[in-house]
Design an enzyme around this catalytic site. Structure first.
Site, mmCIF file in Angstrom:
data_model
loop_
_atom_site.group_PDB
_atom_site.id
_atom_site.type_symbol
_atom_site.label_atom_id
_atom_site.label_comp_id
_atom_site.label_asym_id
_atom_site.label_seq_id
_atom_site.Cartn_x
_atom_site.Cartn_y
_atom_site.Cartn_z
ATOM 1 N N CYS A 174 37.643 40.886 38.776
ATOM 2 C CA CYS A 174 37.995 40.723 40.180
ATOM 3 C C CYS A 174 38.686 41.985 40.696
ATOM 4 C CB CYS A 174 38.895 39.517 40.362
ATOM 5 S SG CYS A 174 40.550 39.729 39.667
ATOM 6 N N ALA A 189 41.774 43.011 38.997
ATOM 7 C CA ALA A 189 41.506 43.673 37.720
ATOM 8 C C ALA A 189 41.202 45.149 37.938
ATOM 9 C CB ALA A 189 40.349 43.003 36.995
ATOM 10 N N ARG A 210 43.699 46.790 27.548
ATOM 11 C CA ARG A 210 42.762 47.875 27.808
ATOM 12 C C ARG A 210 42.978 49.098 26.927
ATOM 13 N NH1 ARG A 210 41.554 51.081 32.255
ATOM 14 N NH2 ARG A 210 39.307 51.243 32.313
ATOM 15 N N HIS A 243 39.062 49.058 42.757
ATOM 16 C CA HIS A 243 39.231 50.501 42.558
ATOM 17 C C HIS A 243 39.417 51.186 43.903
ATOM 18 C CE1 HIS A 243 36.233 49.752 39.062
ATOM 19 N NE2 HIS A 243 37.463 49.510 38.645
HETATM 20 S S1 SF4 Z 1 42.484 36.897 37.954
HETATM 21 FE FE1 SF4 Z 1 44.027 36.394 39.521
HETATM 22 S S2 SF4 Z 1 43.622 37.862 41.172
HETATM 23 FE FE2 SF4 Z 1 41.787 37.822 39.884
HETATM 24 S S3 SF4 Z 1 40.417 36.301 40.844
HETATM 25 FE FE3 SF4 Z 1 41.640 35.233 39.260
HETATM 26 S S4 SF4 Z 1 43.413 34.407 40.387
HETATM 27 FE FE4 SF4 Z 1 42.487 35.999 41.685
#
Ligand code: SF4
Lengths: 75, 490
Positions: free
Chosen positions: B62, B65, B96, B195
Protein backbone atom coordinates in the site's frame (compact mmCIF):
# COMPACT_ATOMS: atom_id res chain seq x y z
CA UNK A 1 -5.13 21.89 -17.08
CA UNK A 2 -2.35 19.89 -15.61
CA UNK A 3 1.18 20.50 -14.47
CA UNK A 4 3.70 19.02 -16.83
CA UNK A 5 7.45 19.05 -17.13
CA UNK A 6 9.47 19.23 -20.31
CA UNK A 7 13.05 18.05 -20.26
CA UNK A 8 15.86 17.45 -22.68
CA UNK A 9 16.24 13.83 -23.76
CA UNK A 10 19.63 12.19 -24.02
CA UNK A 11 19.15 11.93 -27.76
CA UNK A 12 18.58 15.66 -28.13
CA UNK A 13 14.79 15.58 -28.38
CA UNK A 14 12.28 16.69 -25.77
CA UNK A 15 10.58 14.53 -23.17
CA UNK A 16 7.13 15.22 -21.81
CA UNK A 17 6.37 14.24 -18.24
CA UNK A 18 3.03 14.40 -16.48
CA UNK A 19 3.70 13.88 -12.75
CA UNK A 20 0.08 13.38 -11.81
CA UNK A 21 -0.20 10.29 -13.94
CA UNK A 22 3.48 9.41 -14.07
CA UNK A 23 3.37 9.53 -17.78
CA UNK A 24 6.59 9.88 -19.69
CA UNK A 25 6.59 10.28 -23.47
CA UNK A 26 8.82 11.85 -26.05
CA UNK A 27 7.59 14.92 -27.88
CA UNK A 28 7.40 14.28 -31.59
CA UNK A 29 6.55 17.79 -32.66
CA UNK A 30 6.23 21.18 -31.09
CA UNK A 31 4.15 23.81 -32.87
CA UNK A 32 6.38 26.84 -32.27
CA UNK A 33 10.09 26.40 -31.86
CA UNK A 34 11.80 29.75 -32.22
CA UNK A 35 13.66 31.80 -29.58
CA UNK A 36 10.77 34.28 -29.14
CA UNK A 37 7.87 31.91 -29.47
CA UNK A 38 8.07 28.39 -28.12
CA UNK A 39 5.26 26.03 -27.24
CA UNK A 40 1.80 25.58 -28.68
CA UNK A 41 0.61 22.14 -29.56
CA UNK A 42 2.77 19.21 -28.48
CA UNK A 43 2.36 15.89 -30.22
CA UNK A 44 3.52 12.94 -28.17
CA UNK A 45 4.78 9.61 -29.42
CA UNK A 46 2.07 7.82 -27.45
CA UNK A 47 -0.62 9.43 -29.57
CA UNK A 48 -1.58 12.13 -27.07
CA UNK A 49 -1.54 15.86 -27.74
CA UNK A 50 -1.21 18.74 -25.28
CA UNK A 51 -1.26 22.50 -25.59
CA UNK A 52 1.00 24.90 -23.72
CA UNK A 53 0.75 28.66 -24.03
CA UNK A 54 3.61 29.85 -26.23
CA UNK A 55 6.42 31.55 -24.30
CA UNK A 56 9.93 32.71 -25.08
CA UNK A 57 12.15 29.63 -25.41
CA UNK A 58 13.22 28.75 -21.86
CA UNK A 59 16.95 29.27 -21.31
CA UNK A 60 17.22 26.03 -19.40
CA UNK A 61 15.33 22.78 -19.33
CA UNK A 62 13.61 21.08 -17.61
CA UNK A 63 10.74 23.45 -17.06
CA UNK A 64 7.37 22.94 -15.39
CA UNK A 65 4.38 24.37 -17.22
CA UNK A 66 0.63 24.19 -17.28
CA UNK A 67 -0.76 22.24 -20.18
CA UNK A 68 -4.17 21.44 -21.58
CA UNK A 69 -4.98 18.07 -23.01
CA UNK A 70 -6.21 18.04 -26.57
CA UNK A 71 -8.44 15.16 -27.49
CA UNK A 72 -9.20 12.07 -25.45
CA UNK A 73 -7.01 10.73 -22.65
CA UNK A 74 -4.36 8.30 -23.74
CA UNK A 75 -2.86 5.58 -21.55
CA UNK B 1 16.62 -17.88 -26.76
CA UNK B 2 13.52 -18.38 -24.77
CA UNK B 3 12.27 -21.81 -23.85
CA UNK B 4 9.04 -21.29 -25.73
CA UNK B 5 8.39 -19.77 -29.12
CA UNK B 6 6.27 -16.67 -29.48
CA UNK B 7 3.21 -18.70 -30.47
CA UNK B 8 3.65 -21.11 -27.60
CA UNK B 9 3.97 -18.27 -25.11
CA UNK B 10 0.86 -16.61 -26.48
CA UNK B 11 -0.99 -19.89 -26.26
CA UNK B 12 0.21 -20.31 -22.69
CA UNK B 13 -1.14 -16.90 -21.69
CA UNK B 14 -4.48 -17.67 -23.33
CA UNK B 15 -4.63 -21.02 -21.56
CA UNK B 16 -3.90 -19.56 -18.15
CA UNK B 17 -6.50 -16.84 -18.62
CA UNK B 18 -9.12 -19.44 -19.49
CA UNK B 19 -10.28 -19.91 -15.89
CA UNK B 20 -11.27 -16.29 -15.34
CA UNK B 21 -14.75 -14.91 -15.92
CA UNK B 22 -14.97 -12.84 -19.11
CA UNK B 23 -14.52 -9.45 -17.53
CA UNK B 24 -11.56 -10.49 -15.46
CA UNK B 25 -10.05 -12.27 -18.42
CA UNK B 26 -10.24 -9.13 -20.51
CA UNK B 27 -8.62 -7.11 -17.78
CA UNK B 28 -5.83 -9.53 -16.99
CA UNK B 29 -5.01 -10.12 -20.65
CA UNK B 30 -3.79 -6.54 -20.87
CA UNK B 31 -1.23 -7.16 -18.14
CA UNK B 32 0.40 -10.19 -19.69
CA UNK B 33 2.57 -9.97 -22.77
CA UNK B 34 5.14 -11.73 -24.87
CA UNK B 35 8.23 -9.61 -25.14
CA UNK B 36 9.04 -8.16 -28.52
CA UNK B 37 12.25 -6.16 -28.60
CA UNK B 38 11.13 -4.24 -31.66
CA UNK B 39 8.35 -2.53 -29.70
CA UNK B 40 9.43 0.97 -28.69
CA UNK B 41 6.57 1.72 -26.38
CA UNK B 42 5.53 -0.74 -23.77
CA UNK B 43 1.98 0.56 -23.62
CA UNK B 44 1.37 -1.08 -26.96
CA UNK B 45 1.85 -4.49 -25.42
CA UNK B 46 1.36 -4.22 -21.69
CA UNK B 47 -0.80 -2.21 -19.30
CA UNK B 48 0.50 -1.29 -15.88
CA UNK B 49 -0.23 0.78 -12.79
CA UNK B 50 -3.89 -0.18 -12.70
CA UNK B 51 -6.04 -1.27 -9.80
CA UNK B 52 -5.68 -4.95 -9.01
CA UNK B 53 -8.67 -7.16 -9.66
CA UNK B 54 -10.81 -7.84 -6.61
CA UNK B 55 -10.69 -11.51 -5.73
CA UNK B 56 -7.27 -12.40 -7.02
CA UNK B 57 -4.12 -12.79 -4.96
CA UNK B 58 -1.92 -9.82 -5.64
CA UNK B 59 1.51 -9.28 -4.18
CA UNK B 60 1.33 -5.50 -3.98
CA UNK B 61 1.71 -3.23 -0.98
CA UNK B 62 0.00 0.00 0.00
CA UNK B 63 1.01 3.66 -0.22
CA UNK B 64 2.00 3.65 3.43
CA UNK B 65 4.40 0.82 2.66
CA UNK B 66 5.88 2.84 -0.17
CA UNK B 67 6.42 5.91 1.97
CA UNK B 68 7.24 4.56 5.42
CA UNK B 69 8.77 1.28 4.36
CA UNK B 70 10.72 2.36 1.32
CA UNK B 71 11.52 6.03 1.07
CA UNK B 72 11.34 7.53 4.57
CA UNK B 73 11.98 4.51 6.77
CA UNK B 74 15.70 4.07 6.07
CA UNK B 75 16.57 7.68 7.01
CA UNK B 76 18.21 6.58 10.19
CA UNK B 77 18.44 9.67 12.35
CA UNK B 78 14.78 10.54 12.04
CA UNK B 79 11.91 8.97 13.89
CA UNK B 80 9.13 7.82 11.63
CA UNK B 81 5.82 7.61 13.42
CA UNK B 82 3.39 5.06 12.05
CA UNK B 83 0.39 7.19 12.78
CA UNK B 84 -2.72 5.09 13.28
CA UNK B 85 -3.34 1.55 14.57
CA UNK B 86 -0.38 -0.50 15.68
CA UNK B 87 -0.40 -3.23 13.03
CA UNK B 88 0.80 -1.45 9.89
CA UNK B 89 4.08 -0.51 11.50
CA UNK B 90 4.59 -3.52 13.70
CA UNK B 91 4.12 -6.16 11.02
CA UNK B 92 6.50 -4.36 8.69
CA UNK B 93 9.05 -3.51 11.32
CA UNK B 94 12.69 -4.01 10.34
CA UNK B 95 11.70 -6.44 7.61
CA UNK B 96 13.47 -4.70 4.83
CA UNK B 97 17.04 -5.09 6.04
CA UNK B 98 18.21 -1.58 5.26
CA UNK B 99 21.48 -1.67 7.12
CA UNK B 100 22.82 1.37 8.91
CA UNK B 101 25.59 2.33 11.29
CA UNK B 102 24.63 3.98 14.55
CA UNK B 103 23.35 3.10 17.97
CA UNK B 104 19.74 2.09 17.70
CA UNK B 105 17.57 3.92 20.19
CA UNK B 106 20.16 6.62 20.79
CA UNK B 107 21.05 8.34 17.54
CA UNK B 108 19.55 5.94 14.98
CA UNK B 109 16.07 4.51 14.87
CA UNK B 110 15.89 2.39 11.73
CA UNK B 111 14.69 -0.89 13.18
CA UNK B 112 12.41 0.56 15.86
CA UNK B 113 8.68 0.94 15.56
CA UNK B 114 7.05 4.15 16.71
CA UNK B 115 3.29 4.22 16.57
CA UNK B 116 0.43 6.26 17.93
CA UNK B 117 -1.44 2.97 18.51
CA UNK B 118 -4.93 4.21 17.69
CA UNK B 119 -7.79 2.92 19.80
CA UNK B 120 -11.49 3.31 19.27
CA UNK B 121 -11.62 6.61 21.13
CA UNK B 122 -8.95 8.10 18.85
CA UNK B 123 -11.02 7.22 15.82
CA UNK B 124 -14.11 8.75 17.39
CA UNK B 125 -12.59 11.90 18.88
CA UNK B 126 -9.61 12.34 16.53
CA UNK B 127 -5.96 11.63 17.18
CA UNK B 128 -4.37 15.04 16.88
CA UNK B 129 -3.89 15.49 20.61
CA UNK B 130 -2.34 12.09 20.88
CA UNK B 131 0.06 12.90 18.07
CA UNK B 132 1.14 16.13 19.74
CA UNK B 133 1.74 14.29 22.99
CA UNK B 134 3.62 11.53 21.20
CA UNK B 135 6.00 14.02 19.63
CA UNK B 136 6.61 15.58 23.03
CA UNK B 137 7.43 12.17 24.49
CA UNK B 138 9.77 11.36 21.63
CA UNK B 139 11.64 14.58 22.21
CA UNK B 140 12.06 13.67 25.87
CA UNK B 141 13.01 10.05 25.42
CA UNK B 142 15.15 10.33 22.28
CA UNK B 143 16.66 13.81 22.36
CA UNK B 144 19.28 12.95 19.72
CA UNK B 145 16.80 12.38 16.90
CA UNK B 146 17.13 14.87 14.06
CA UNK B 147 13.54 15.08 12.96
CA UNK B 148 10.21 13.31 12.82
CA UNK B 149 8.01 12.17 10.02
CA UNK B 150 4.34 11.39 10.53
CA UNK B 151 3.40 8.50 8.28
CA UNK B 152 -0.38 8.34 7.99
CA UNK B 153 -2.09 5.00 7.99
CA UNK B 154 -5.55 4.53 6.51
CA UNK B 155 -7.72 5.84 9.37
CA UNK B 156 -6.00 9.24 9.47
CA UNK B 157 -7.34 10.19 6.07
CA UNK B 158 -10.73 8.70 6.84
CA UNK B 159 -11.36 10.62 10.06
CA UNK B 160 -9.88 13.83 8.69
CA UNK B 161 -7.19 14.59 11.26
CA UNK B 162 -5.16 17.73 10.65
CA UNK B 163 -1.67 16.31 10.99
CA UNK B 164 -0.20 19.28 9.11
CA UNK B 165 -1.25 21.72 11.83
CA UNK B 166 0.05 19.46 14.60
CA UNK B 167 3.34 18.97 12.77
CA UNK B 168 3.91 22.67 12.21
CA UNK B 169 3.25 23.46 15.81
CA UNK B 170 5.39 20.62 17.09
CA UNK B 171 8.20 21.53 14.73
CA UNK B 172 8.30 25.07 16.11
CA UNK B 173 8.22 23.74 19.66
CA UNK B 174 11.07 21.22 19.33
CA UNK B 175 12.98 23.18 16.68
CA UNK B 176 13.41 20.16 14.43
CA UNK B 177 11.67 19.24 11.21
CA UNK B 178 8.37 17.43 11.66
CA UNK B 179 7.05 16.24 8.33
CA UNK B 180 3.43 15.23 7.87
CA UNK B 181 3.11 12.59 5.15
CA UNK B 182 -0.32 11.87 3.68
CA UNK B 183 0.49 8.34 2.59
CA UNK B 184 -2.69 6.58 3.72
CA UNK B 185 -2.73 3.06 2.38
CA UNK B 186 -5.84 3.54 0.29
CA UNK B 187 -4.21 6.15 -1.95
CA UNK B 188 -3.23 4.88 -5.35
CA UNK B 189 -3.21 1.33 -6.66
CA UNK B 190 0.04 0.16 -5.08
CA UNK B 191 3.04 1.28 -3.06
CA UNK B 192 4.10 3.31 -6.07
CA UNK B 193 1.98 6.32 -5.17
CA UNK B 194 3.47 6.16 -1.69
CA UNK B 195 6.92 6.67 -3.22
CA UNK B 196 5.62 9.66 -5.10
CA UNK B 197 3.95 11.19 -2.04
CA UNK B 198 7.10 10.62 0.01
CA UNK B 199 9.24 12.28 -2.67
CA UNK B 200 6.91 15.24 -2.75
CA UNK B 201 7.02 15.68 1.03
CA UNK B 202 10.82 15.54 1.00
CA UNK B 203 10.74 18.20 -1.69
CA UNK B 204 8.37 20.42 0.29
CA UNK B 205 9.63 19.93 3.83
CA UNK B 206 13.28 18.95 3.70
CA UNK B 207 15.17 19.55 0.49
CA UNK B 208 15.46 23.34 0.45
CA UNK B 209 16.17 23.86 4.14
CA UNK B 210 19.87 24.57 3.62
CA UNK B 211 19.60 26.53 0.40
CA UNK B 212 21.82 29.58 0.45
CA UNK B 213 23.92 28.29 3.34
CA UNK B 214 27.67 27.99 2.85
CA UNK B 215 28.84 24.56 1.82
CA UNK B 216 32.31 23.25 0.99
CA UNK B 217 31.64 21.61 -2.30
CA UNK B 218 34.01 19.90 -4.71
CA UNK B 219 33.56 19.41 -8.45
CA UNK B 220 33.18 15.69 -7.78
CA UNK B 221 30.19 15.67 -5.46
CA UNK B 222 27.53 13.09 -6.26
CA UNK B 223 24.53 11.63 -4.48
CA UNK B 224 23.35 8.04 -4.57
CA UNK B 225 19.59 8.20 -5.04
CA UNK B 226 17.29 5.23 -4.69
CA UNK B 227 19.61 2.78 -2.98
CA UNK B 228 18.12 1.45 0.23
CA UNK B 229 21.20 -0.36 1.45
CA UNK B 230 19.52 -3.76 1.56
CA UNK B 231 22.10 -6.02 3.12
CA UNK B 232 24.66 -3.24 2.59
CA UNK B 233 24.04 -2.54 -1.11
CA UNK B 234 24.72 1.17 -0.92
CA UNK B 235 28.02 0.61 0.82
CA UNK B 236 29.15 -1.78 -1.91
CA UNK B 237 28.20 0.87 -4.48
CA UNK B 238 29.64 3.79 -2.63
CA UNK B 239 33.18 2.41 -2.39
CA UNK B 240 33.35 2.06 -6.18
CA UNK B 241 32.37 5.68 -6.67
CA UNK B 242 34.83 6.81 -4.06
CA UNK B 243 37.60 4.70 -5.55
CA UNK B 244 37.14 6.48 -8.84
CA UNK B 245 37.58 9.84 -7.16
CA UNK B 246 34.03 11.00 -6.57
CA UNK B 247 32.74 12.26 -3.28
CA UNK B 248 29.47 10.71 -2.21
CA UNK B 249 27.64 13.43 -0.33
CA UNK B 250 24.36 11.67 0.30
CA UNK B 251 22.78 8.26 0.32
CA UNK B 252 19.06 8.29 -0.39
CA UNK B 253 17.92 6.78 1.76
CA UNK B 254 19.69 3.58 2.91
CA UNK B 255 21.98 4.48 5.81
CA UNK B 256 21.07 8.10 5.03
CA UNK B 257 20.50 11.07 7.27
CA UNK B 258 18.32 14.12 6.96
CA UNK B 259 21.41 16.35 6.79
CA UNK B 260 22.62 14.45 3.73
CA UNK B 261 19.29 15.08 2.07
CA UNK B 262 19.46 18.78 2.79
CA UNK B 263 22.95 18.89 1.27
CA UNK B 264 21.97 17.06 -1.90
CA UNK B 265 21.04 20.22 -3.85
CA UNK B 266 24.76 21.06 -3.77
CA UNK B 267 25.92 17.99 -5.71
CA UNK B 268 26.98 17.93 -9.34
CA UNK B 269 25.26 14.73 -10.37
CA UNK B 270 22.48 12.59 -9.00
CA UNK B 271 23.00 8.88 -9.51
CA UNK B 272 19.66 7.15 -9.64
CA UNK B 273 19.53 3.44 -8.96
CA UNK B 274 15.87 2.78 -8.26
CA UNK B 275 14.17 4.86 -10.90
CA UNK B 276 10.66 3.93 -9.81
CA UNK B 277 10.84 5.19 -6.26
CA UNK B 278 12.97 8.31 -6.61
CA UNK B 279 12.78 9.66 -10.14
CA UNK B 280 10.39 12.29 -8.82
CA UNK B 281 12.90 14.03 -6.58
CA UNK B 282 15.60 13.72 -9.24
CA UNK B 283 13.39 15.46 -11.77
CA UNK B 284 12.67 18.18 -9.25
CA UNK B 285 16.34 18.76 -8.49
CA UNK B 286 17.10 18.85 -12.18
CA UNK B 287 14.59 21.61 -12.71
CA UNK B 288 15.20 23.63 -9.58
CA UNK B 289 18.93 23.24 -9.10
CA UNK B 290 20.07 22.19 -12.56
CA UNK B 291 21.50 18.90 -11.30
CA UNK B 292 21.53 16.27 -14.02
CA UNK B 293 20.58 12.72 -13.07
CA UNK B 294 21.40 9.43 -14.66
CA UNK B 295 20.18 5.92 -14.12
CA UNK B 296 22.83 3.35 -13.47
CA UNK B 297 22.96 -0.35 -12.77
CA UNK B 298 25.40 -1.97 -10.36
CA UNK B 299 24.29 -5.59 -10.77
CA UNK B 300 26.90 -7.82 -12.42
CA UNK B 301 30.23 -6.81 -13.97
CA UNK B 302 28.93 -6.07 -17.48
CA UNK B 303 26.45 -3.50 -16.24
CA UNK B 304 28.80 -2.16 -13.58
CA UNK B 305 31.50 -1.42 -16.15
CA UNK B 306 28.96 0.19 -18.47
CA UNK B 307 27.60 2.34 -15.63
CA UNK B 308 30.98 3.32 -14.21
CA UNK B 309 32.10 4.56 -17.62
CA UNK B 310 28.86 6.44 -18.13
CA UNK B 311 29.23 8.10 -14.72
CA UNK B 312 32.86 8.99 -15.39
CA UNK B 313 31.86 10.66 -18.64
CA UNK B 314 30.12 13.36 -16.65
CA UNK B 315 33.49 14.37 -15.18
CA UNK B 316 37.00 15.17 -16.33
CA UNK B 317 39.83 12.96 -17.54
CA UNK B 318 41.24 12.32 -14.10
CA UNK B 319 37.99 10.60 -13.12
CA UNK B 320 37.83 8.70 -16.37
CA UNK B 321 41.34 7.47 -15.81
CA UNK B 322 40.64 6.35 -12.27
CA UNK B 323 37.45 4.71 -13.46
CA UNK B 324 39.47 2.54 -15.85
CA UNK B 325 41.84 1.69 -13.01
CA UNK B 326 38.94 0.59 -10.85
CA UNK B 327 37.57 -1.57 -13.62
CA UNK B 328 40.99 -3.10 -14.25
CA UNK B 329 41.57 -3.75 -10.58
CA UNK B 330 38.35 -5.71 -10.11
CA UNK B 331 38.49 -7.55 -13.41
CA UNK B 332 40.65 -10.46 -12.15
CA UNK B 333 38.27 -10.97 -9.23
CA UNK B 334 35.32 -11.02 -11.60
CA UNK B 335 37.04 -13.43 -13.98
CA UNK B 336 37.70 -15.75 -11.09
CA UNK B 337 34.08 -15.70 -9.95
CA UNK B 338 32.74 -16.25 -13.42
CA UNK B 339 35.24 -19.06 -14.04
CA UNK B 340 34.09 -20.73 -10.86
CA UNK B 341 30.33 -20.37 -11.13
CA UNK B 342 29.52 -20.06 -14.79
CA UNK B 343 30.17 -23.73 -15.58
CA UNK B 344 27.83 -24.68 -12.72
CA UNK B 345 25.07 -22.27 -13.65
CA UNK B 346 25.33 -22.07 -17.42
CA UNK B 347 22.02 -22.33 -19.24
CA UNK B 348 19.85 -22.28 -16.13
CA UNK B 349 16.56 -20.45 -16.57
CA UNK B 350 15.17 -17.92 -14.14
CA UNK B 351 11.78 -16.31 -13.71
CA UNK B 352 11.60 -13.08 -11.75
CA UNK B 353 8.78 -11.24 -10.11
CA UNK B 354 9.84 -8.36 -7.93
CA UNK B 355 9.32 -4.61 -7.66
CA UNK B 356 11.11 -1.35 -8.28
CA UNK B 357 14.17 -1.78 -10.45
CA UNK B 358 15.13 -5.40 -10.03
CA UNK B 359 13.01 -7.10 -12.66
CA UNK B 360 15.19 -5.43 -15.28
CA UNK B 361 18.38 -4.53 -13.41
CA UNK B 362 19.38 -8.02 -12.32
CA UNK B 363 19.03 -9.53 -15.79
CA UNK B 364 22.60 -8.52 -16.61
CA UNK B 365 23.96 -10.17 -13.49
CA UNK B 366 22.25 -13.45 -14.37
CA UNK B 367 23.55 -13.25 -17.90
CA UNK B 368 27.08 -12.72 -16.62
CA UNK B 369 26.71 -16.12 -14.95
CA UNK B 370 25.45 -17.68 -18.15
CA UNK B 371 21.89 -17.87 -16.85
CA UNK B 372 18.87 -16.71 -18.73
CA UNK B 373 15.85 -14.75 -17.53
CA UNK B 374 12.81 -16.20 -19.28
CA UNK B 375 10.09 -14.21 -17.58
CA UNK B 376 9.97 -11.03 -15.59
CA UNK B 377 7.40 -8.72 -14.10
CA UNK B 378 6.84 -5.89 -11.69
CA UNK B 379 4.46 -5.47 -8.80
CA UNK B 380 3.95 -1.76 -9.22
CA UNK B 381 5.73 -0.53 -12.34
CA UNK B 382 4.50 2.11 -14.73
CA UNK B 383 4.83 2.18 -18.47
CA UNK B 384 8.20 3.90 -18.35
CA UNK B 385 9.58 0.90 -16.44
CA UNK B 386 8.39 -1.52 -19.09
CA UNK B 387 9.82 0.76 -21.79
CA UNK B 388 13.17 0.20 -20.14
CA UNK B 389 12.59 -3.54 -19.69
CA UNK B 390 11.66 -4.57 -23.21
CA UNK B 391 15.20 -4.08 -24.50
CA UNK B 392 16.77 -6.00 -21.64
CA UNK B 393 14.63 -9.10 -22.09
CA UNK B 394 15.00 -11.69 -24.81
CA UNK B 395 12.45 -11.99 -27.56
CA UNK B 396 9.39 -14.13 -26.88
CA UNK B 397 10.02 -14.14 -23.14
CA UNK B 398 7.15 -13.54 -20.80
CA UNK B 399 6.25 -10.19 -19.25
CA UNK B 400 3.67 -10.02 -16.49
CA UNK B 401 2.41 -7.01 -14.61
CA UNK B 402 0.90 -7.30 -11.12
CA UNK B 403 0.71 -11.05 -11.64
CA UNK B 404 -1.80 -12.96 -9.57
CA UNK B 405 -0.84 -15.93 -7.44
CA UNK B 406 -2.69 -18.27 -9.75
CA UNK B 407 -1.10 -17.01 -12.94
CA UNK B 408 2.38 -17.14 -11.45
CA UNK B 409 1.99 -20.75 -10.38
CA UNK B 410 0.60 -21.77 -13.74
CA UNK B 411 3.37 -20.04 -15.65
CA UNK B 412 6.02 -21.64 -13.51
CA UNK B 413 4.43 -25.08 -13.92
CA UNK B 414 4.52 -24.75 -17.67
CA UNK B 415 7.77 -22.91 -18.27
CA UNK B 416 9.59 -24.96 -15.61
CA UNK B 417 12.39 -22.51 -14.86
CA UNK B 418 15.37 -23.78 -12.88
CA UNK B 419 14.89 -21.01 -10.38
CA UNK B 420 12.45 -18.31 -9.37
CA UNK B 421 13.43 -14.95 -7.93
CA UNK B 422 10.60 -13.38 -5.94
CA UNK B 423 9.50 -12.80 -2.36
CA UNK B 424 8.78 -14.71 0.82
CA UNK B 425 5.11 -15.25 -0.05
CA UNK B 426 6.09 -17.10 -3.18
CA UNK B 427 9.08 -18.90 -1.76
CA UNK B 428 7.54 -22.00 -0.21
CA UNK B 429 4.92 -22.47 -2.86
CA UNK B 430 7.58 -22.89 -5.50
CA UNK B 431 10.04 -24.76 -3.33
CA UNK B 432 7.34 -27.32 -2.62
CA UNK B 433 6.93 -27.61 -6.36
CA UNK B 434 10.63 -28.49 -6.46
CA UNK B 435 11.90 -25.20 -7.82
CA UNK B 436 14.54 -23.28 -5.87
CA UNK B 437 13.58 -19.72 -5.04
CA UNK B 438 15.77 -16.85 -3.99
CA UNK B 439 14.07 -13.88 -2.38
CA UNK B 440 15.02 -10.94 -4.51
CA UNK B 441 13.50 -8.30 -2.24
CA UNK B 442 15.59 -8.94 0.84
CA UNK B 443 18.35 -10.92 -0.91
CA UNK B 444 17.16 -13.88 1.16
CA UNK B 445 18.89 -12.54 4.28
CA UNK B 446 22.15 -12.30 2.36
CA UNK B 447 23.64 -9.46 0.36
CA UNK B 448 24.87 -7.00 -0.65
CA UNK B 449 24.27 -7.73 -4.33
CA UNK B 450 25.29 -4.34 -5.72
CA UNK B 451 28.78 -3.60 -6.95
CA UNK B 452 31.69 -5.94 -7.52
CA UNK B 453 31.69 -7.25 -3.97
CA UNK B 454 27.98 -7.82 -4.26
CA UNK B 455 28.33 -9.84 -7.43
CA UNK B 456 30.62 -12.31 -5.65
CA UNK B 457 27.87 -12.90 -3.09
CA UNK B 458 25.16 -12.99 -5.73
CA UNK B 459 26.98 -15.67 -7.71
CA UNK B 460 27.59 -17.78 -4.61
CA UNK B 461 23.97 -17.46 -3.49
CA UNK B 462 22.58 -18.49 -6.84
CA UNK B 463 24.87 -21.48 -6.82
CA UNK B 464 23.96 -22.62 -3.31
CA UNK B 465 20.28 -22.31 -4.12
CA UNK B 466 20.53 -24.33 -7.33
CA UNK B 467 23.07 -26.90 -6.21
CA UNK B 468 21.39 -27.73 -2.93
CA UNK B 469 21.20 -31.54 -2.74
CA UNK B 470 17.63 -31.34 -1.51
CA UNK B 471 16.39 -30.87 -5.09
CA UNK B 472 17.44 -34.44 -5.89
CA UNK B 473 15.27 -35.75 -3.10
CA UNK B 474 11.96 -34.34 -4.20
CA UNK B 475 10.44 -37.75 -4.88
CA UNK B 476 9.77 -39.60 -1.63
CA UNK B 477 11.45 -43.00 -1.35
CA UNK B 478 8.22 -45.01 -1.48
CA UNK B 479 7.39 -43.47 -4.82
CA UNK B 480 10.89 -44.04 -6.13
CA UNK B 481 10.77 -47.68 -5.12
CA UNK B 482 7.50 -48.28 -6.84
CA UNK B 483 8.67 -49.35 -10.31
CA UNK B 484 11.01 -51.95 -8.74
CA UNK B 485 8.34 -53.30 -6.47
CA UNK B 486 5.92 -53.48 -9.33
CA UNK B 487 8.45 -55.43 -11.35
CA UNK B 488 8.99 -57.96 -8.56
CA UNK B 489 5.30 -58.50 -8.20
CA UNK B 490 5.07 -59.13 -11.91
S1 SF4 C 1 -1.09 -1.54 6.02
FE1 SF4 C 1 -2.08 0.14 7.16
S2 SF4 C 1 -1.85 1.92 5.81
FE2 SF4 C 1 -1.52 0.11 4.53
S3 SF4 C 1 -3.53 -0.37 3.64
FE3 SF4 C 1 -3.32 -1.58 5.55
S4 SF4 C 1 -4.29 -0.29 7.13
FE4 SF4 C 1 -3.86 1.04 5.36
Amino acid sequence: MANIMIRQADNGGLVFYLPKRDLEASIQSIEFDSPEKWGGELKLDNGGAYYIDPIARPPRLPISLRAKRLGAAED
Amino acid sequence: MAVLTREETEALIAEVLEVYPDKAKKDRAKHLAVNDQSVEQSKKCITSNRKSLPGVMTIRGCAYAGSKGVVWGPIKDMIHISHGPVGCGQYSRAGRRNYYVGTTGVDSFGTMNFTSDFQEKDIVFGGDKKLAKLIEEIEQLFPLHKGISVQSECPIGLIGDDIEAVSKKASAAIDKPVVPVRCEGFRGVSQSLGHHIANDTIRDWVLDKRDGKAYDSTPYDVAIIGDYNIGGDAWASRILLEEMGLRVVAQWSGDGTIAEMMNTPKVKLNLLHCYRSMNYISRHMEEKYGIPWMEYNFFGPTKIIESLRKIADFFDDSIREKCEQVIARYQPMMDEIIAKYKPRLQGKKVMLYVGGLRPRHVIGAYEDLGMEVVGTGYEFAHNDDYDRTIKEMGNATLLYDDITGFEFEEFVKRIKPDMVGSGIKEKYIFQKMGIPLRQMHSWDYSGPYHGYDGFAIFARDMDIALSNPVWHNMTPPWKKAEPEAAQKAA
